[in-house]
Design an enzyme around this catalytic site. Structure first.
Site, short mmCIF file in Angstrom:
data_model
loop_
_atom_site.label_atom_id
_atom_site.label_comp_id
_atom_site.label_asym_id
_atom_site.label_seq_id
_atom_site.Cartn_x
_atom_site.Cartn_y
_atom_site.Cartn_z
N CYS A 130 3.28 -6.90 -8.64
CA CYS A 130 4.43 -6.36 -7.89
C CYS A 130 4.74 -4.94 -8.39
CB CYS A 130 5.65 -7.27 -8.06
SG CYS A 130 7.17 -6.62 -7.38
N CYS A 133 8.36 -4.26 -9.17
CA CYS A 133 8.77 -4.90 -10.44
C CYS A 133 8.40 -4.02 -11.63
CB CYS A 133 8.11 -6.26 -10.59
SG CYS A 133 8.43 -7.41 -9.25
#
Length: 210
Positions: A130, A133
């Protein structure tokens, strides 16, 4: 006339006393020349300490105080260096690395410790694939330094932990930043928008519970 003579007499008497005091001091110095040496040496040391203090302040950005103390009439100089941070970022870290939570037992231990301190914890639920993230993690670590000793920051990599932990957080999207307190998840921020907005939302979240 008598009054003027009295004034002159008192003036002469005062001058005579001062002259006698001066002679006594000169006699004492003549009999003990080390007194002058010690005084000069002390002044020289004092100048040296102050010079070194200024040099240290220029090089390191620290406020340096030099204290002199003479006790019980002894020619004893006590020096004490006291360093104080000149900039707040010297005294406090600018970033704090978030610690991982790897299973349900660790989450329970973290929550128990936070409950004892009456503090909230922040958990970033993330994944290595991600990009959002990964982008948010260092920004959250800066926020962790800002709230040092008031809130603790952690992260969970959902691909590296048991699914029981992921279900405990009821995670469906990433990144998800949750605030937990008193063993419960209180509020969360889904970090799908701009990073600075996410950080501001997390900050507002923390301010509600600290």
């Amino acid at each position: 006339m008598a009054f003027e003579n009295l004034k002159i007499s008192r003036h002469i008497s005062s001058s005579t006393k001062n002259l006698l005091k001066a002679k006594k001091i000169m006699a004492a110095l003549a009999s003990n020349p080390q007194m002058l040496t010690r005084q000069a040496h002390g002044n020289k040391k004092e100048q040296l300490w102050r010079k070194e203090s200024l040099n240290l302040e220029k090089k390191c950005g620290f406020c340096v105080s030099v204290y002199s103390n003479e006790k019980l009439g002894r020619s004893h100089m006590e020096k004490e260096w006291r360093l104080k941070a000149f900039w707040s970022n010297i005294a406090q870290p600018t970033t704090l690395e978030m610690e991982p939570i790897n299973n349900v037992e660790e989450l329970d231990a973290v929550l128990s410790h936070a409950r004892q301190l009456s503090q909230p914890i922040i958990i970033e639920w993330m994944a290595s694939w991600c990009r959002k993230c990964i982008y948010l993690k260092p920004k959250l670590e800066k926020l962790a330094a800002e709230y040092n000793n008031r809130a603790k920051f952690y992260y969970v990599d959902v691909n590296k932990v048991p699914q029981t932990l992921v279900k405990r957080g009821n995670i469906s999207k990433m990144p998800t930043i949750q605030l937990w307190k008193e063993d419960e998840m209180k509020e969360e921020v889904i970090g799908g928008h701009k990073g600075w907005l996410v950080i501001e939302e997390v900050r507002e979240l923390i301010n509600k519970f600290v």
